[in-house]
Design a protein around this motif. Structure first.
Motif, PDB file in Angstrom:
ATOM      1  N   THR A 261       1.314   3.780  -3.165  1.00 52.38           N
ATOM      2  CA  THR A 261       1.037   5.207  -2.978  1.00 52.38           C
ATOM      3  C   THR A 261       2.197   6.038  -3.523  1.00 52.38           C
ATOM      4  OG1 THR A 261      -0.215   4.676  -1.001  1.00 52.38           O
ATOM      5  CG2 THR A 261       0.437   6.977  -1.277  1.00 52.38           C
ATOM      6  N   TYR A 262       3.416   5.633  -3.173  1.00 48.97           N
ATOM      7  CA  TYR A 262       4.591   6.355  -3.686  1.00 48.97           C
ATOM      8  C   TYR A 262       4.678   6.232  -5.212  1.00 48.97           C
ATOM      9  CZ  TYR A 262       9.422   7.024  -5.114  1.00 48.97           C
ATOM     10  OH  TYR A 262      10.540   7.401  -5.795  1.00 48.97           O
TER      11      TYR A 262
ATOM     12  N   SER B  22      -0.586   2.117 -10.447  1.00 50.32           N
ATOM     13  CA  SER B  22      -0.620   2.356  -8.997  1.00 50.32           C
ATOM     14  C   SER B  22      -1.609   3.464  -8.660  1.00 50.32           C
ATOM     15  CB  SER B  22       0.774   2.728  -8.485  1.00 50.32           C
ATOM     16  OG  SER B  22       1.665   1.664  -8.690  1.00 50.32           O
TER      17      SER B  22
ATOM     18  N   SER C   7       2.480   5.793  -7.347  1.00 50.55           N
ATOM     19  CA  SER C   7       1.419   6.477  -8.087  1.00 50.55           C
ATOM     20  C   SER C   7       1.825   7.905  -8.448  1.00 50.55           C
ATOM     21  CB  SER C   7       0.114   6.472  -7.295  1.00 50.55           C
ATOM     22  OG  SER C   7       0.200   7.382  -6.216  1.00 50.55           O
TER      23      SER C   7
ATOM     24  N   LEU D 229      -4.820   3.028  -6.319  1.00 54.94           N
ATOM     25  CA  LEU D 229      -5.033   3.839  -5.111  1.00 54.94           C
ATOM     26  C   LEU D 229      -6.411   4.495  -5.140  1.00 54.94           C
ATOM     27  CD1 LEU D 229      -3.218   4.456  -2.638  1.00 54.94           C
ATOM     28  CD2 LEU D 229      -2.923   6.732  -3.615  1.00 54.94           C
TER      29      LEU D 229
ATOM     30  N   ILE E  85       0.848  -1.203   0.000  1.00 52.01           N
ATOM     31  CA  ILE E  85       0.000   0.000   0.000  1.00 52.01           C
ATOM     32  C   ILE E  85       0.882   1.251   0.000  1.00 52.01           C
ATOM     33  CG2 ILE E  85      -1.617   1.361   1.389  1.00 52.01           C
ATOM     34  CD1 ILE E  85      -2.901  -1.322   2.251  1.00 52.01           C
TER      35      ILE E  85
END
Lengths: 482, 302
Positions: B43-44, B273, B46, B277, B39
């Motif tokens: 997040t990074y 990603s 994305s 998210l 996760i």
């Protein structure tokens, strides 16, 4: 209270101590499992062989070879070729051949994961164009290895096919096999309508093909009971139809997508008009009526192909279909033949297409020289075995040229099987540029969506192709900028 | 009232706490490694341009801006929403009806329960292939039955108007799991309450409406939340039916297929990603919204 244990007391392991030991043991196993499973000698060889050619007198270099999959005989064929290669004094042996990954995994996914982890195999067969993989940095350039090879010099490959391996001025793959495309037709059905079944008399223009198709189209209410030829509907084959109309889908020299060119819009306009004239303009009804768009194979709904069923006059497919055609039962007929693609309104000459099996060496492969020795052997010496398992046109000019598909010879005769093979081999010389875009999969998906939208009448050809062009060019620009 | 003071653990208490942590350590480790890290990493990623083999390159919100203008994202979102809005309630009603039937004391009930649960353990791809055969327009079983009534069956997976309905029908194949949970809930309802309602003159519908259903609302909540989460993540069936383009006409392009094709067909991991998210946040929001309504309709034992 903790028992007071003297030196002569037997060791007592209570529950907590047991769990601690279990945890420590588990951790040790976990750490061990994370290590390499390669024997030390192999690892040592891997670190040195990248700079030194393997000596045949030394211990043989063992290499890993992966391919995306195939039937059991096809996979077994590579084991057999590998054994012959090892016995040829090459100084290289094959470890177990990985032929396909599990149902929950994609081959490219596995390959990319191993590349990212720094544990790539030595050599692979890939079904994604080398241009795409090379643009991602996944492959080693082969120019130097090709120049020093026994069989794989640049001049030994048809340039049009080798173009699918060129990226940024270098070559990243060997198109080991490349079966070309043609139109398969039912000779007996044509003759039943008084149409010559000779190859040289087969329609030479789109208009002629459409007119011939009309002879066989028959509806029973909303059900199509017999079809002539289904207008172009496939994303990959569109490269051929576009070429026969004077167009291209991707201009590799200019690195530009050309999906919305006038020739391509005309191509889809023509397909739509054909659908309207002969198939009631109803793509859903056409498909619901039977298996006319499954390319001669049983489709996803389990329906047998209309072509072998004797109620579909002609379809497009590749050389592999000459053998696969007998995978479905023929109903009341047996003579088929193949012809070249007709020319479109804006075209000047016929064209064909091809679908290769590409050999490549992944980036960072531990034994590139040994791996290339294997690939060089496979693309020429291994072709007789490969072809015997799954007939596919060998591309290298030094490969055996007396091959023919046994399944065709068994059903017809050696002469017909040989002639067919020669026909498809010659088709490679008129092959349209294919598989040259670094965003090939993206482009095909957008093109397929565009064709689908046109045939389902949710967009005009111009609208659909403009949308596909804009999306594809944006993706291409993004990749080239990166 | 004085502040609560943290009580110091005795040596025995510390040892017990350590043992407890040791017991849950494998689970915690798996949670961090297989859920927490992905996760955080997604997040990074994305916010980067990442194609697996080269280091991620920070691009700020570019991937989210691209999503906003990507018609495929909106199409996939619409398809997934349509699928979720219909498959979840239909699945809930069907599984509840099945659970009520399987809760009756009839001979061979164990066999019946097993039979209804069995489809849940069939691999999704195999189940989808079975439904491709069942929903074949001309000779498929379902259309053959429909034709008996004098109507023409639809072309299901060949027709953009009907393909999502085909997927919804297919989703009902797996209601056995929800049925089993409803069955467990039904068996928790005290017989005394149902008897009391009968004595008070309630009929079968009355007992169901005023006793069974209210007491079953916690189970309905559970199945609803799980159903919503799973429905937004439908993948196997959509992929087998429509491939990465969601044929016919993009009608079966579900959001998970979109993420898959971005990641593994186009190797655009940064964009995938970002899509993942957004899905995560959307499901989180929907789940939170459902929980926000529970005071009004979910029975909680005091």
């Amino acid at each position: 209270m903790r028992p007071n244990r003297g030196p002569l007391m037997p060791m007592v392991i209570d529950r907590r101590r047991f769990l601690q030991l279990l945890g420590a043991g588990g951790a040790a196993v976990l750490v061990g499992a994370c290590g390499s499973d390669e024997p030390a000698a192999t690892t040592a060889a891997a670190t040195t062989s990248g700079t030194a050619a393997p000596a045949t007198t030394a211990a043989p270099v063992a290499i890993d070879f992966w391919l995306p999959g195939g039937s059991d005989p096809f996979c077994q064929g590579f084991v057999e070729v590998g054994e012959a290669f090892s016995a040829s004094g090459s100084g290289v042996t094959l470890n177990d051949v990985l032929c396909g990954v599990g149902v929950d995994e994609d081959f490219n996914e596995r390959l990319m994961a191993n590349l990212a982890a720094g544990t790539p195999p030595d050599a692979v067969i890939i079904w994604s164009p080398p241009v795409v993989m090379a643009s991602l940095g996944a492959l080693e350039p082969l120019d130097g290895l090709m120049a020093a090879s026994t069989y794989s010099q640049v001049e030994n490959w048809p340039e049009g096919v080798l173009a699918s391996c060129r990226w940024d001025g270098q070559i990243f793959g060997l198109p080991a096999t490349a079966s070309s495309y043609a139109i398969f037709y039912n000779e007996e059905l044509l003759e039943s309508k008084g149409i010559s079944s000779a190859r040289e008399d087969f329609p030479k223009t789109w208009d002629d093909l459409k007119a011939m198709s009309a002879e066989f189209v028959e509806w029973d209410g909303d059900t199509l009971v017999s079809a002539g030829f289904i207008p172009p509907y496939d994303g990959i084959e569109s490269a051929i139809w576009s070429a026969t109309n004077g167009g291209v889908l991707y201009d590799a020299d200019q690195q530009r997508s050309t999906l919305d060119s006038d020739q391509n819009i005309e191509m889809l306009d023509y397909a739509l008009q054909w659908l309207n004239e002969q198939y009631k303009g109803d793509w859903v009804a056409l498909q619901a009526s039977g298996n006319y768009t499954g390319g001669g194979y049983v489709d996803g709904s389990g329906r047998p192909p209309a072509f072998q069923g004797g109620h579909h006059a002609a379809l497009v497919n590749g050389f592999w279909f000459a053998s696969d055609i007998y995978g479905s039962e023929f109903s009341g007929w047996e003579r088929w033949n193949v012809a070249q693609f007709p020319v479109g309104p804006s075209g000047t000459s016929t064209a064909s297409g091809f679908w290769p099996n590409w050999c490549a060496i992944p980036k960072g492969a531990p034994n590139p020289e040994a791996a290339f020795k294997w690939l060089d052997y496979l693309v020429v010496e291994g072709m007789r075995t490969w072809f015997g398992k799954v007939p596919d046109i060998p591309t290298n000019r030094l490969a055996p040229d007396d091959l023919f598909p046994q399944a065709v010879a068994d059903q017809r005769d050696d002469e017909f099987a040989t002639e067919i093979t020669q026909f498809f081999t010659a088709q490679l010389e008129v092959a349209a540029p294919m598989w040259t875009s670094p965003v090939q999969d993206f482009m095909h998906d957008r093109l397929y969506e565009a064709i689908d939208a046109v045939l389902l009448k949710t967009a005009t050809p111009k609208e659909a192709l403009t949308a596909a062009q804009e999306a594809t060019q944006a993706e291409l620009d993004s990749l080239l900028a990166g | 009232m004085g502040r609560l003071r943290r009580r110091r653990l005795s040596p025995l208490g510390r040892r017990q706490a350590a043992a407890g942590l040791l017991f849950v350590a494998p689970w915690l480790l798996a949670l961090v490694v297989f859920h927490g890290y992905p996760i955080v990493a997604a997040t990074y990623l994305s916010f980067t341009d990442y194609t697996v083999l080269t280091p991620p390159e920070w691009v700020g919100t570019d991937n989210y801006v691209k999503m906003w203008g990507d018609s495929a994202v909106w199409r996939a979102a619409r398809n997934s929403l349509f699928y979720a809005l219909l498959s979840v309630p239909i699945g809930l009603v069907l599984s509840l009806v099945l659970a009520l039937l399987l809760n009756r004391p009839v001979r061979g009930i164990g066999i019946h329960r097993t039979l209804f649960y069995m489809p849940s353990v069939v691999p999704p791809v195999a189940g989808t292939i079975v439904f491709l055969l069942l929903l074949e327009p001309r000779s498929g079983l379902l259309n053959t039955v429909i034709e008996v009534t004098g109507l023409d069956g639809p072309a299901w997976f060949l027709d953009p108007q009907w393909s999502k309905w085909g997927l919804i029908v297919l989703s009902l194949w797996g209601v056995g799991a929800a049925t089993l949970i409803f069955l467990a809930g039904l068996q928790e309802i005290p017989a005394s309450l149902l008897e009391a309602a009968s004595i008070d003159g309630a009929g079968a519908w009355g007992r169901f409406r005023h006793v069974t259903l209210p007491l079953l609302t916690p189970v309905i909540l559970f199945n609803l939340v799980i159903g919503v989460i799973y429905s937004f993540q439908v993948f196997d069936a959509a992929m087998v039916v429509g491939g990465t383009t969601g044929e016919p006409g993009g009608s079966t392009l579900m959001y998970m297929v979109l993420i898959y094709r971005s990641a593994f067909s186009y190797f655009d991991m940064g964009y995938a990603s970002a899509q993942a998210l957004v899905l995560f946040l959307a499901i989180l929001a929907v789940t939170a919204a459902i929980f926000g309504t529970t005071r009004r309709w979910v029975y909680e034992e005091a």
